[in-house]
Write a protein that holds these residues in place. Structure first.
Motif, PDB file in Angstrom:
ATOM      1  N   ASP A  45       0.837  -1.207   0.000  1.00 22.96           N
ATOM      2  CA  ASP A  45       0.000   0.000   0.000  1.00 22.96           C
ATOM      3  C   ASP A  45       0.867   1.250   0.000  1.00 22.96           C
ATOM      4  O   ASP A  45       0.593   2.206  -0.725  1.00 22.96           O
ATOM      5  CB  ASP A  45      -0.944   0.007   1.205  1.00 22.96           C
ATOM      6  N   GLU A  46       1.907   1.237   0.815  1.00 16.55           N
ATOM      7  CA  GLU A  46       2.833   2.368   0.888  1.00 16.55           C
ATOM      8  C   GLU A  46       3.548   2.559  -0.452  1.00 16.55           C
ATOM      9  O   GLU A  46       3.682   3.679  -0.943  1.00 16.55           O
ATOM     10  CB  GLU A  46       3.841   2.098   2.015  1.00 16.55           C
ATOM     11  N   ALA A  47       3.987   1.456  -1.061  1.00 20.08           N
ATOM     12  CA  ALA A  47       4.669   1.526  -2.358  1.00 20.08           C
ATOM     13  C   ALA A  47       3.720   2.027  -3.437  1.00 20.08           C
ATOM     14  O   ALA A  47       4.092   2.863  -4.277  1.00 20.08           O
ATOM     15  CB  ALA A  47       5.233   0.164  -2.728  1.00 20.08           C
ATOM     16  N   LEU A  48       2.484   1.546  -3.422  1.00 21.20           N
ATOM     17  CA  LEU A  48       1.495   1.977  -4.403  1.00 21.20           C
ATOM     18  C   LEU A  48       1.275   3.487  -4.312  1.00 21.20           C
ATOM     19  O   LEU A  48       1.255   4.183  -5.332  1.00 21.20           O
ATOM     20  CB  LEU A  48       0.179   1.239  -4.192  1.00 21.20           C
ATOM     21  N   GLU A  58       0.049   4.475 -12.963  1.00 23.27           N
ATOM     22  CA  GLU A  58      -1.316   3.981 -12.851  1.00 23.27           C
ATOM     23  C   GLU A  58      -1.302   2.505 -12.474  1.00 23.27           C
ATOM     24  O   GLU A  58      -0.395   1.767 -12.847  1.00 23.27           O
ATOM     25  CB  GLU A  58      -2.047   4.119 -14.185  1.00 23.27           C
ATOM     26  N   VAL A  59      -2.327   2.088 -11.774  1.00 23.69           N
ATOM     27  CA  VAL A  59      -2.472   0.683 -11.401  1.00 23.69           C
ATOM     28  C   VAL A  59      -2.999  -0.095 -12.601  1.00 23.69           C
ATOM     29  O   VAL A  59      -3.949   0.330 -13.251  1.00 23.69           O
ATOM     30  CB  VAL A  59      -3.453   0.527 -10.216  1.00 23.69           C
ATOM     31  N   VAL A  60      -2.374  -1.225 -12.891  1.00 23.30           N
ATOM     32  CA  VAL A  60      -2.863  -2.133 -13.921  1.00 23.30           C
ATOM     33  C   VAL A  60      -3.628  -3.268 -13.256  1.00 23.30           C
ATOM     34  O   VAL A  60      -4.753  -3.564 -13.611  1.00 23.30           O
ATOM     35  CB  VAL A  60      -1.706  -2.707 -14.780  1.00 23.30           C
ATOM     36  N   THR A  61      -3.000  -3.895 -12.272  1.00 23.89           N
ATOM     37  CA  THR A  61      -3.626  -5.017 -11.576  1.00 23.89           C
ATOM     38  C   THR A  61      -3.438  -4.859 -10.077  1.00 23.89           C
ATOM     39  O   THR A  61      -2.344  -4.547  -9.621  1.00 23.89           O
ATOM     40  CB  THR A  61      -2.985  -6.361 -12.009  1.00 23.89           C
ATOM     41  N   ASP A  62      -4.503  -5.074  -9.340  1.00 24.35           N
ATOM     42  CA  ASP A  62      -4.448  -5.105  -7.880  1.00 24.35           C
ATOM     43  C   ASP A  62      -5.368  -6.241  -7.453  1.00 24.35           C
ATOM     44  O   ASP A  62      -6.572  -6.069  -7.344  1.00 24.35           O
ATOM     45  CB  ASP A  62      -4.887  -3.775  -7.285  1.00 24.35           C
ATOM     46  N   TRP A  71      -1.175  -9.558  -6.066  1.00 24.04           N
ATOM     47  CA  TRP A  71      -0.498  -9.242  -7.317  1.00 24.04           C
ATOM     48  C   TRP A  71      -0.835  -7.795  -7.627  1.00 24.04           C
ATOM     49  O   TRP A  71      -1.975  -7.447  -7.917  1.00 24.04           O
ATOM     50  CB  TRP A  71      -0.984 -10.181  -8.428  1.00 24.04           C
ATOM     51  N   LEU A  72       0.177  -6.912  -7.523  1.00 23.67           N
ATOM     52  CA  LEU A  72       0.003  -5.474  -7.685  1.00 23.67           C
ATOM     53  C   LEU A  72       0.982  -4.981  -8.736  1.00 23.67           C
ATOM     54  O   LEU A  72       2.193  -5.114  -8.556  1.00 23.67           O
ATOM     55  CB  LEU A  72       0.253  -4.765  -6.346  1.00 23.67           C
ATOM     56  N   THR A  73       0.451  -4.436  -9.840  1.00 23.02           N
ATOM     57  CA  THR A  73       1.330  -3.917 -10.887  1.00 23.02           C
ATOM     58  C   THR A  73       0.941  -2.489 -11.250  1.00 23.02           C
ATOM     59  O   THR A  73      -0.227  -2.112 -11.189  1.00 23.02           O
ATOM     60  CB  THR A  73       1.299  -4.796 -12.158  1.00 23.02           C
ATOM     61  N   VAL A  74       1.957  -1.724 -11.649  1.00 22.05           N
ATOM     62  CA  VAL A  74       1.780  -0.338 -12.059  1.00 22.05           C
ATOM     63  C   VAL A  74       2.565  -0.089 -13.343  1.00 22.05           C
ATOM     64  O   VAL A  74       3.485  -0.842 -13.667  1.00 22.05           O
ATOM     65  CB  VAL A  74       2.242   0.647 -10.960  1.00 22.05           C
ATOM     66  N   VAL A  75       2.180   0.975 -14.041  1.00 23.75           N
ATOM     67  CA  VAL A  75       2.876   1.398 -15.262  1.00 23.75           C
ATOM     68  C   VAL A  75       2.829   2.917 -15.356  1.00 23.75           C
ATOM     69  O   VAL A  75       1.947   3.551 -14.761  1.00 23.75           O
ATOM     70  CB  VAL A  75       2.229   0.803 -16.543  1.00 23.75           C
ATOM     71  N   PRO A  76       3.743   3.505 -16.136  1.00 23.16           N
ATOM     72  CA  PRO A  76       3.592   4.928 -16.430  1.00 23.16           C
ATOM     73  C   PRO A  76       2.277   5.147 -17.182  1.00 23.16           C
ATOM     74  O   PRO A  76       1.817   4.260 -17.916  1.00 23.16           O
ATOM     75  CB  PRO A  76       4.792   5.229 -17.341  1.00 23.16           C
ATOM     76  N   LYS A  77       1.674   6.314 -17.001  1.00 20.88           N
ATOM     77  CA  LYS A  77       0.392   6.609 -17.663  1.00 20.88           C
ATOM     78  C   LYS A  77       0.513   6.382 -19.162  1.00 20.88           C
ATOM     79  O   LYS A  77       1.479   6.791 -19.793  1.00 20.88           O
ATOM     80  CB  LYS A  77      -0.020   8.052 -17.392  1.00 20.88           C
ATOM     81  N   GLY A  78      -0.484   5.684 -19.707  1.00 20.64           N
ATOM     82  CA  GLY A  78      -0.545   5.450 -21.140  1.00 20.64           C
ATOM     83  C   GLY A  78       0.206   4.214 -21.608  1.00 20.64           C
ATOM     84  O   GLY A  78       0.109   3.835 -22.767  1.00 20.64           O
ATOM     85  N   GLN A  79       0.944   3.580 -20.747  1.00 22.94           N
ATOM     86  CA  GLN A  79       1.708   2.377 -21.117  1.00 22.94           C
ATOM     87  C   GLN A  79       0.925   1.139 -20.689  1.00 22.94           C
ATOM     88  O   GLN A  79       0.250   1.158 -19.671  1.00 22.94           O
ATOM     89  CB  GLN A  79       3.073   2.394 -20.422  1.00 22.94           C
ATOM     90  N   THR A  80       1.015   0.070 -21.449  1.00 22.40           N
ATOM     91  CA  THR A  80       0.338  -1.153 -21.056  1.00 22.40           C
ATOM     92  C   THR A  80       1.307  -2.181 -20.484  1.00 22.40           C
ATOM     93  O   THR A  80       0.950  -2.907 -19.574  1.00 22.40           O
ATOM     94  CB  THR A  80      -0.433  -1.777 -22.233  1.00 22.40           C
ATOM     95  N   LEU A  86       4.942  -4.589  -7.839  1.00 24.41           N
ATOM     96  CA  LEU A  86       5.365  -4.145  -6.516  1.00 24.41           C
ATOM     97  C   LEU A  86       5.091  -5.301  -5.562  1.00 24.41           C
ATOM     98  O   LEU A  86       3.977  -5.474  -5.081  1.00 24.41           O
ATOM     99  CB  LEU A  86       4.619  -2.882  -6.103  1.00 24.41           C
ATOM    100  N   GLU A  87       6.108  -6.101  -5.329  1.00 22.54           N
ATOM    101  CA  GLU A  87       5.942  -7.339  -4.570  1.00 22.54           C
ATOM    102  C   GLU A  87       6.427  -7.187  -3.135  1.00 22.54           C
ATOM    103  O   GLU A  87       7.558  -6.765  -2.896  1.00 22.54           O
ATOM    104  CB  GLU A  87       6.718  -8.466  -5.247  1.00 22.54           C
ATOM    105  N   ARG A  88       5.563  -7.552  -2.197  1.00 21.92           N
ATOM    106  CA  ARG A  88       5.953  -7.533  -0.785  1.00 21.92           C
ATOM    107  C   ARG A  88       6.982  -8.636  -0.575  1.00 21.92           C
ATOM    108  O   ARG A  88       6.761  -9.791  -0.907  1.00 21.92           O
ATOM    109  CB  ARG A  88       4.746  -7.742   0.118  1.00 21.92           C
ATOM    110  N   ALA A  89       8.112  -8.255  -0.012  1.00 13.70           N
ATOM    111  CA  ALA A  89       9.227  -9.188   0.127  1.00 13.70           C
ATOM    112  C   ALA A  89       8.962 -10.279   1.155  1.00 13.70           C
ATOM    113  O   ALA A  89       9.400 -11.405   0.982  1.00 13.70           O
ATOM    114  CB  ALA A  89      10.502  -8.429   0.491  1.00 13.70           C
ATOM    115  N   GLY A  90       8.285  -9.971   2.239  1.00 11.69           N
ATOM    116  CA  GLY A  90       8.082 -10.961   3.293  1.00 11.69           C
ATOM    117  C   GLY A  90       9.368 -11.184   4.071  1.00 11.69           C
ATOM    118  O   GLY A  90      10.423 -10.643   3.748  1.00 11.69           O
TER     119      GLY A  90
END
Length: 160
Positions: A45-48, A58-62, A71-80, A86-90
């Motif tokens: 959440d902090e990384a997001l 922008e968030v692609v998948t949460d 499974w949390l992924t982000v991209v620059p705006k307009g990119q697919t 952003l993976e929690r290391a544990g």
């Protein structure tokens, strides 16, 4: 079960579903593109919040797919893709947070983007530098992972 293990199991099951004839025909790996890169973080959440507010991603998948797996992924705006996961290391990989290899992000204006990142409180590592492959500046995310913004040169770089 860790996310990597779940994906490995899914990959094995998919591979086993292919016909034997298909396996026999492949003589070289058929890898066609990079779809995601992983940056280990302490808190997703902090990384997001950091990646969306500081970098404007922008968030692609949460997707929460198990009690302690997201499974949390982000991209620059307009990119697919490729996406940044952003993976929690544990506990097992906590020491690896902030140790990711550098991630290079394209920009059309290295100096302007660099100044905006500084205004947003991003930890920068020196001023932008003009290099044979473009103008680049380095900075760190909230966990110390190295990120680089790169503006392509006006003339294409010719490797020797």
């Amino acid at each position: 079960m860790h996310r990597i293990h779940l994906f490995a199991i899914a990959a094995v099951l998919f591979a086993q579903s292919l016909t034997p004839a298909l396996h026999a025909e492949i003589t070289e790996p058929s890898i066609t593109q990079i779809t995601s890169v992983t940056i280990l973080v302490e808190d997703q959440d902090e990384a997001l919040k950091w990646y969306t507010e500081k970098l404007g991603f922008e968030v692609v998948t949460d997707l929460q797919y198990a009690e302690d797996a997201r499974w949390l992924t982000v991209v620059p705006k307009g990119q697919t893709f490729p996406e940044i996961s952003l993976e929690r290391a544990g506990e097992a990989r906590a020491a690896l947070v902030g140790q990711s290899g550098s991630t290079v992000l394209a920009t059309e204006d290295c100096h302007g983007t660099f100044e905006l990142l500084k205004e947003r409180g991003v930890e920068t590592l020196g001023e932008p530098q003009k290099l044979p492959w473009g103008t680049q500046a380095m900075f760190k995310d909230l966990y110390g992972n190295l990120l680089i913004i790169l503006e392509a040169p006006e003339q294409p770089y010719e490797a020797r």
